[in-house]
Design a protein around this motif. Sequence first.
Motif, PDB file in Angstrom:
ATOM      1  N   MET A 118       0.849  -1.169   0.000  1.00  0.00           N
ATOM      2  CA  MET A 118       0.000   0.000   0.000  1.00  0.00           C
ATOM      3  C   MET A 118       0.895   1.232   0.000  1.00  0.00           C
ATOM      4  SD  MET A 118      -2.776   1.192   2.812  1.00  0.00           S
ATOM      5  CE  MET A 118      -4.311   1.494   2.034  1.00  0.00           C
ATOM      6  N   ASN A 119       0.486   2.247  -0.727  1.00  0.00           N
ATOM      7  CA  ASN A 119       1.227   3.499  -0.808  1.00  0.00           C
ATOM      8  C   ASN A 119       0.564   4.544   0.092  1.00  0.00           C
ATOM      9  OD1 ASN A 119       2.856   2.315  -2.689  1.00  0.00           O
ATOM     10  ND2 ASN A 119       1.886   3.276  -4.454  1.00  0.00           N
ATOM     11  N   ILE A 120       1.372   5.191   0.909  1.00  0.00           N
ATOM     12  CA  ILE A 120       0.884   6.260   1.786  1.00  0.00           C
ATOM     13  C   ILE A 120       1.548   7.548   1.347  1.00  0.00           C
ATOM     14  CG2 ILE A 120       0.807   7.140   4.140  1.00  0.00           C
ATOM     15  CD1 ILE A 120       0.814   4.272   5.111  1.00  0.00           C
ATOM     16  N   LYS A 121       0.712   8.589   1.163  1.00  0.00           N
ATOM     17  CA  LYS A 121       1.232   9.886   0.735  1.00  0.00           C
ATOM     18  C   LYS A 121       1.348  10.803   1.941  1.00  0.00           C
ATOM     19  CE  LYS A 121      -0.525   9.954  -3.973  1.00  0.00           C
ATOM     20  NZ  LYS A 121      -1.337  10.673  -4.951  1.00  0.00           N
ATOM     21  N   TYR A 122       2.463  11.462   2.087  1.00  0.00           N
ATOM     22  CA  TYR A 122       2.677  12.482   3.112  1.00  0.00           C
ATOM     23  C   TYR A 122       2.754  13.828   2.417  1.00  0.00           C
ATOM     24  CZ  TYR A 122       3.864   9.046   6.702  1.00  0.00           C
ATOM     25  OH  TYR A 122       3.823   8.021   7.604  1.00  0.00           O
ATOM     26  N   GLU A 123       1.962  14.767   2.914  1.00  0.00           N
ATOM     27  CA  GLU A 123       2.047  16.113   2.384  1.00  0.00           C
ATOM     28  C   GLU A 123       2.534  17.017   3.501  1.00  0.00           C
ATOM     29  OE1 GLU A 123      -0.699  19.545   0.317  1.00  0.00           O
ATOM     30  OE2 GLU A 123      -1.350  17.469   0.213  1.00  0.00           O
ATOM     31  N   PHE A 124       3.660  17.641   3.321  1.00  0.00           N
ATOM     32  CA  PHE A 124       4.269  18.499   4.314  1.00  0.00           C
ATOM     33  C   PHE A 124       3.707  19.913   4.219  1.00  0.00           C
ATOM     34  CE2 PHE A 124       7.244  15.064   3.522  1.00  0.00           C
ATOM     35  CZ  PHE A 124       7.558  14.662   4.809  1.00  0.00           C
ATOM     36  N   ILE A 125       3.936  20.705   5.242  1.00  0.00           N
ATOM     37  CA  ILE A 125       3.448  22.082   5.273  1.00  0.00           C
ATOM     38  C   ILE A 125       4.010  22.875   4.096  1.00  0.00           C
ATOM     39  CG2 ILE A 125       3.496  24.241   6.602  1.00  0.00           C
ATOM     40  CD1 ILE A 125       3.488  22.582   9.120  1.00  0.00           C
ATOM     41  N   THR A 126       5.198  22.548   3.706  1.00  0.00           N
ATOM     42  CA  THR A 126       5.841  23.269   2.604  1.00  0.00           C
ATOM     43  C   THR A 126       5.185  22.954   1.267  1.00  0.00           C
ATOM     44  OG1 THR A 126       7.448  21.477   2.329  1.00  0.00           O
ATOM     45  CG2 THR A 126       8.065  23.314   3.783  1.00  0.00           C
ATOM     46  N   GLY A 127       4.311  21.944   1.255  1.00  0.00           N
ATOM     47  CA  GLY A 127       3.654  21.572   0.009  1.00  0.00           C
ATOM     48  C   GLY A 127       4.305  20.379  -0.659  1.00  0.00           C
ATOM     49  N   GLU A 128       5.459  19.975  -0.167  1.00  0.00           N
ATOM     50  CA  GLU A 128       6.169  18.827  -0.734  1.00  0.00           C
ATOM     51  C   GLU A 128       5.381  17.543  -0.446  1.00  0.00           C
ATOM     52  OE1 GLU A 128      10.325  16.402   0.052  1.00  0.00           O
ATOM     53  OE2 GLU A 128      10.019  18.342   1.010  1.00  0.00           O
ATOM     54  N   VAL A 129       5.276  16.658  -1.395  1.00  0.00           N
ATOM     55  CA  VAL A 129       4.551  15.399  -1.247  1.00  0.00           C
ATOM     56  C   VAL A 129       5.533  14.259  -1.452  1.00  0.00           C
ATOM     57  CG1 VAL A 129       2.694  13.970  -2.178  1.00  0.00           C
ATOM     58  CG2 VAL A 129       2.424  16.452  -2.098  1.00  0.00           C
ATOM     59  N   GLN A 130       5.488  13.300  -0.525  1.00  0.00           N
ATOM     60  CA  GLN A 130       6.318  12.102  -0.662  1.00  0.00           C
ATOM     61  C   GLN A 130       5.426  10.886  -0.515  1.00  0.00           C
ATOM     62  OE1 GLN A 130       9.652  11.969   1.944  1.00  0.00           O
ATOM     63  NE2 GLN A 130      10.815  13.467   0.762  1.00  0.00           N
ATOM     64  N   GLU A 131       5.772   9.855  -1.230  1.00  0.00           N
ATOM     65  CA  GLU A 131       4.999   8.624  -1.191  1.00  0.00           C
ATOM     66  C   GLU A 131       5.865   7.517  -0.619  1.00  0.00           C
ATOM     67  OE1 GLU A 131       2.750   6.078  -4.523  1.00  0.00           O
ATOM     68  OE2 GLU A 131       2.378   8.239  -4.581  1.00  0.00           O
ATOM     69  N   VAL A 132       5.274   6.738   0.333  1.00  0.00           N
ATOM     70  CA  VAL A 132       6.012   5.662   0.981  1.00  0.00           C
ATOM     71  C   VAL A 132       5.249   4.363   0.754  1.00  0.00           C
ATOM     72  CG1 VAL A 132       6.891   4.803   3.184  1.00  0.00           C
ATOM     73  CG2 VAL A 132       6.840   7.254   2.743  1.00  0.00           C
ATOM     74  N   ILE A 133       5.976   3.313   0.459  1.00  0.00           N
ATOM     75  CA  ILE A 133       5.354   2.005   0.274  1.00  0.00           C
ATOM     76  C   ILE A 133       5.418   1.265   1.609  1.00  0.00           C
ATOM     77  CG2 ILE A 133       5.469  -0.184  -0.954  1.00  0.00           C
ATOM     78  CD1 ILE A 133       6.822   1.344  -3.259  1.00  0.00           C
ATOM     79  N   VAL A 134       4.231   0.809   2.101  1.00  0.00           N
ATOM     80  CA  VAL A 134       4.134   0.121   3.380  1.00  0.00           C
ATOM     81  C   VAL A 134       3.524  -1.261   3.137  1.00  0.00           C
ATOM     82  CG1 VAL A 134       3.123   0.202   5.686  1.00  0.00           C
ATOM     83  CG2 VAL A 134       3.777   2.329   4.549  1.00  0.00           C
ATOM     84  N   PRO A 135       4.167  -2.302   3.709  1.00  0.00           N
ATOM     85  CA  PRO A 135       3.618  -3.655   3.518  1.00  0.00           C
ATOM     86  C   PRO A 135       2.236  -3.785   4.180  1.00  0.00           C
ATOM     87  CG  PRO A 135       5.819  -3.739   4.499  1.00  0.00           C
ATOM     88  CD  PRO A 135       5.422  -2.310   4.429  1.00  0.00           C
ATOM     89  N   ASP A 136       1.356  -4.585   3.593  1.00  0.00           N
ATOM     90  CA  ASP A 136       0.000  -4.784   4.097  1.00  0.00           C
ATOM     91  C   ASP A 136      -0.002  -5.351   5.509  1.00  0.00           C
ATOM     92  OD1 ASP A 136      -1.113  -3.777   1.793  1.00  0.00           O
ATOM     93  OD2 ASP A 136      -1.406  -5.738   0.857  1.00  0.00           O
ATOM     94  N   GLU A 137       0.943  -6.225   5.844  1.00  0.00           N
ATOM     95  CA  GLU A 137       1.009  -6.811   7.172  1.00  0.00           C
ATOM     96  C   GLU A 137       1.222  -5.724   8.237  1.00  0.00           C
ATOM     97  OE1 GLU A 137       3.217  -8.019   4.697  1.00  0.00           O
ATOM     98  OE2 GLU A 137       1.789  -9.575   4.124  1.00  0.00           O
ATOM     99  N   LEU A 138       2.082  -4.772   7.946  1.00  0.00           N
ATOM    100  CA  LEU A 138       2.362  -3.685   8.873  1.00  0.00           C
ATOM    101  C   LEU A 138       1.125  -2.808   9.070  1.00  0.00           C
ATOM    102  CD1 LEU A 138       4.417  -2.240  10.664  1.00  0.00           C
ATOM    103  CD2 LEU A 138       5.105  -0.915   8.671  1.00  0.00           C
TER     104      LEU A 138
END
Length: 133
Positions: free
Chosen positions: A1-21
């Motif tokens: 599953m991909n989780i998107k983080y959007e920071f206050i600065t507007g920068e967006v990063q995507e992190v891949i997290v295993p389904d088990e976690l």
Amino acid sequence: MNIKYEFITGEVQEVIVPDELIKVVMEIERQVYISNRKESRRHNSIEIMEEHGFYFKAKDMLVTEVVEEKLINESLYKALGKLSFDKRKLIYLVFFQRKTIASIAKDRGVSETAIRKSLKRIYRDIKRILIYF
């Protein structure tokens, strides 16, 4: 599953997290929610209790003051128990139902002076009884 983080600065990063976690994290959050719900059901908020008319002593009140107040209340309760029914009823009307002397006098068909004299006698009787406690 991909989780998107959007920071206050507007920068967006995507992190891949295993389904088990994700399943483990969701289970932990569910257990925390259940635990918090159990605690809130078992305990009453002091603010809510105060809204419903409960009175709490100041935290800085000394233990001796609390004990002394309890002893005074117990003695007064016992003293009131030794009074006649009519005298207890008059005390109840004045102090617990907050009726005025005028309204009590009117209900009983007597003068306000008679009620005041009765109260003075009751106070005197209570003082005498309290001396022996």
